[in-house]
Design a protein around this motif. Structure first.
Motif, short mmCIF file in Angstrom:
data_model
loop_
_atom_site.label_atom_id
_atom_site.label_comp_id
_atom_site.label_asym_id
_atom_site.label_seq_id
_atom_site.Cartn_x
_atom_site.Cartn_y
_atom_site.Cartn_z
N THR A 1 0.85 -1.19 0.00
CA THR A 1 0.00 0.00 0.00
C THR A 1 0.89 1.24 0.00
O THR A 1 1.99 1.23 0.58
CB THR A 1 -0.91 0.04 1.24
N PRO A 2 0.45 2.34 -0.63
CA PRO A 2 1.24 3.58 -0.59
C PRO A 2 1.53 4.04 0.84
O PRO A 2 2.59 4.59 1.12
CB PRO A 2 0.36 4.57 -1.34
N THR A 3 0.59 3.79 1.75
CA THR A 3 0.77 4.23 3.14
C THR A 3 1.93 3.50 3.80
O THR A 3 2.79 4.12 4.43
CB THR A 3 -0.52 4.00 3.94
N VAL A 4 1.95 2.17 3.70
CA VAL A 4 3.02 1.41 4.35
C VAL A 4 4.36 1.69 3.67
O VAL A 4 5.40 1.77 4.35
CB VAL A 4 2.69 -0.10 4.33
N GLN A 5 4.37 1.87 2.38
CA GLN A 5 5.63 2.18 1.71
C GLN A 5 6.16 3.53 2.14
O GLN A 5 7.38 3.71 2.32
CB GLN A 5 5.44 2.08 0.20
N HIS A 6 5.26 4.50 2.36
CA HIS A 6 5.70 5.81 2.87
C HIS A 6 6.20 5.67 4.31
O HIS A 6 7.22 6.27 4.69
CB HIS A 6 4.54 6.81 2.81
N LEU A 7 5.49 4.88 5.10
CA LEU A 7 5.88 4.66 6.49
C LEU A 7 7.24 3.95 6.55
O LEU A 7 8.09 4.28 7.39
CB LEU A 7 4.81 3.82 7.19
N ARG A 8 7.46 3.00 5.67
CA ARG A 8 8.75 2.30 5.61
C ARG A 8 9.88 3.29 5.33
O ARG A 8 10.94 3.24 5.97
CB ARG A 8 8.68 1.23 4.51
N SER B 1 3.97 -8.76 9.16
CA SER B 1 4.65 -8.52 7.89
C SER B 1 4.89 -7.03 7.68
O SER B 1 5.93 -6.62 7.13
CB SER B 1 3.85 -9.11 6.72
N ILE B 2 3.94 -6.19 8.11
CA ILE B 2 4.13 -4.74 8.02
C ILE B 2 5.30 -4.31 8.89
O ILE B 2 6.18 -3.55 8.47
CB ILE B 2 2.84 -4.00 8.43
N MET B 3 5.34 -4.82 10.11
CA MET B 3 6.44 -4.48 11.00
C MET B 3 7.77 -4.94 10.43
O MET B 3 8.77 -4.22 10.48
CB MET B 3 6.20 -5.09 12.38
N ASP B 4 7.80 -6.14 9.90
CA ASP B 4 9.03 -6.65 9.30
C ASP B 4 9.50 -5.76 8.15
O ASP B 4 10.70 -5.55 7.97
CB ASP B 4 8.81 -8.08 8.79
N ALA B 5 8.55 -5.23 7.38
CA ALA B 5 8.90 -4.40 6.22
C ALA B 5 9.41 -3.03 6.63
O ALA B 5 10.27 -2.47 5.94
CB ALA B 5 7.68 -4.24 5.30
N ILE B 6 8.91 -2.48 7.73
CA ILE B 6 9.28 -1.10 8.07
C ILE B 6 10.45 -1.02 9.05
O ILE B 6 11.08 0.03 9.15
CB ILE B 6 8.08 -0.30 8.62
N LEU B 7 10.75 -2.10 9.76
CA LEU B 7 11.84 -2.04 10.74
C LEU B 7 13.18 -1.76 10.07
O LEU B 7 13.47 -2.30 9.01
CB LEU B 7 11.93 -3.35 11.53
N PRO B 8 14.02 -0.95 10.68
CA PRO B 8 15.38 -0.76 10.15
C PRO B 8 16.15 -2.07 10.14
O PRO B 8 15.82 -3.02 10.86
CB PRO B 8 16.01 0.24 11.15
N ASP C 1 -4.36 4.89 9.95
CA ASP C 1 -5.75 4.44 10.09
C ASP C 1 -6.19 3.97 8.71
O ASP C 1 -6.56 4.76 7.85
CB ASP C 1 -6.63 5.58 10.58
N ASP C 2 -6.19 2.67 8.51
CA ASP C 2 -6.46 2.12 7.19
C ASP C 2 -7.91 2.31 6.75
O ASP C 2 -8.22 2.20 5.57
CB ASP C 2 -6.12 0.62 7.17
N LEU C 3 -8.80 2.59 7.69
CA LEU C 3 -10.21 2.75 7.36
C LEU C 3 -10.60 4.20 7.10
O LEU C 3 -11.74 4.48 6.72
CB LEU C 3 -11.08 2.18 8.47
N SER C 4 -9.67 5.11 7.30
CA SER C 4 -9.98 6.52 7.04
C SER C 4 -10.01 6.77 5.54
O SER C 4 -9.04 6.47 4.83
CB SER C 4 -8.93 7.42 7.68
N ALA D 1 0.06 13.65 1.40
CA ALA D 1 -0.84 13.34 0.28
C ALA D 1 -0.31 12.10 -0.42
O ALA D 1 0.75 12.11 -1.04
CB ALA D 1 -0.89 14.52 -0.69
N LEU D 2 -1.02 10.99 -0.30
CA LEU D 2 -0.60 9.72 -0.86
C LEU D 2 -1.58 9.26 -1.92
O LEU D 2 -2.79 9.27 -1.70
CB LEU D 2 -0.49 8.66 0.24
N GLN D 3 -1.05 8.86 -3.05
CA GLN D 3 -1.91 8.38 -4.14
C GLN D 3 -2.52 7.05 -3.76
O GLN D 3 -1.82 6.14 -3.31
CB GLN D 3 -1.08 8.25 -5.42
#
Length: 356
Positions: free
Chosen positions: A132-139, A179-186, A249-252, A293-295
């Motif tokens: 998702t664009p959100t998780v990739q930005h968070l990563r 999996s999200i945590m694994d992707a974003i952790l340094p 907030d994935d539901l927003s 602003a995320l696409q």
């Protein structure tokens, strides 16, 4: 030899709940040409494909794996069958995308990963949320140091149903958050141990509510709450850093990611007078909130694009087999802890020299 300009032949294995989504996105991905939809119930596969499609349907996995036009397979079969289907595909020389979890056990998962490496094939997990664009930005924020030092992670994934007959809520929902945590952790921060508590208040035969506390190698904590019995649906992850704090907030519908310039700072005693030292050595920082602003785009489209790119470019995907194995190791340790009434259990190390 397949080149980037020549679409890869792909087959989807499984026409149940998730299979049709894989079919739709495989057909929409320029790097792939969908060759087959395979299901033990071939009539179900035909209903998914439709009467006028050129995509073949079959109930025979062997037929798919014997066809040289098939370069890759995407597996959406029941979790208990992932190991057998993925192993057969890898041994047939196919690249493999498989739904979570990678395999029923850590040992089987590791065997899949090593088999893929021996055969020079891509083994990828469909950890959909990581695309998702959100998780990739968070990563990017976490791994790039924008939030400062990681202090904690807190995740909530709850809703009313669906109570699964074959797995508990831990194995059903927690893989998404892990999996999200694994992707974003340094790179220098890993999950080292876990304590899990769960309950089965409706008599389903396994936990329907569970809480995981994961200890990280930098001394911080990650918490995961999963629940099939909530009257409301909540999908949030909070990441705390020394410089910024982030809430997803994935539901927003309008503001999925909020970045807060807020935090707690400990002041050195030498910076305070006697009265200040007696009162407190903690100060609170309250700054602005920014909503990037995320696409918006379908995450599964990103999964398919990454699968195709990793094959044609000869590289590991973001959610490769090793990432799936790390999630599997955490799930197994959590299950052991759950059976021991919350005892802290070490997470098995996944050793590999890698550039995530």
């Amino acid at each position: 030899m397949t080149t980037p300009s020549q679409p890869l032949g792909i087959a989807v294995i499984g026409a149940g709940y998730w299979g049709p989504n894989l079919v739709r996105n495989a057909q929409a991905t320029p790097g792939f040409r969908l060759q087959y939809l395979c299901d033990l119930d071939e009539s179900r596969a035909r209903r998914v494909i439709g009467d006028y499609s050129t995509v073949a349907t079959t109930a025979s996995l062997a037929q798919v794996l014997d066809d040289p036009a098939v370069d890759a397979v995407a597996i959406a079969t029941p979790a208990a069958t992932h190991y057998g289907v993925a192993m057969a595909a890898l041994q047939a020389g196919k690249h493999v995308l498989v739904e979570k979890p990678l395999a029923p056990t850590f040992e089987e998962g590791r065997e899949l990963v090593l088999t893929a490496e021996r055969h020079g094939r891509v083994l990828m997990l469909d950890h959909t949320f990581c695309y998702t664009p959100t998780v990739q930005h968070l990563r990017t924020m976490v791994r790039g140091g924008e939030i400062g030092d990681l202090q904690y992670l807190d995740s909530v994934r709850i809703n009313l149903g669906l109570v699964q007959p074959d797995v508990d809520v831990l194995w059903d929902l927690a893989p998404h958050d892990l999996s999200i945590m694994d992707a974003i952790l340094p790179d220098d921060v890993t999950m080292v141990s876990v304590a899990a508590h769960g309950a089965d208040p409706v008599g389903a035969g396994h936990a329907c509510v569970a809480h995981l506390t994961v200890y990280l190698s930098n001394g911080s904590l990650a918490h995961v709450h999963v629940n099939w019995l909530s009257p409301t649906k909540v999908r949030t992850i909070m990441v705390g850093g020394s410089a910024r704090m982030v809430v997803w907030d994935d539901l927003s519908p309008t503001q999925r990611l909020s970045v807060y310039d807020r935090g707690v700072e400990r002041m050195g005693a030498d910076r305070l007078d006697a009265e200040g030292r007696a009162a407190t050595i903690v100060s609170y920082r309250t700054g602005d909130m920014v909503a990037p602003a995320l696409q918006d785009r379908e995450a599964l489209r990103g999964v398919m694009a990454e699968f195709a790119a990793s094959i044609t470019e000869g590289r590991a995907p973001l959610t490769d087999g090793w990432s799936g194995l790390r999630v599997l190791a955490t799930l197994e340790a959590a299950s052991e802890s759950l059976g021991k009434q919350g005892t802290l259990v070490p997470i098995r190390g996944v050793e590999r020299e890698e550039n995530r």
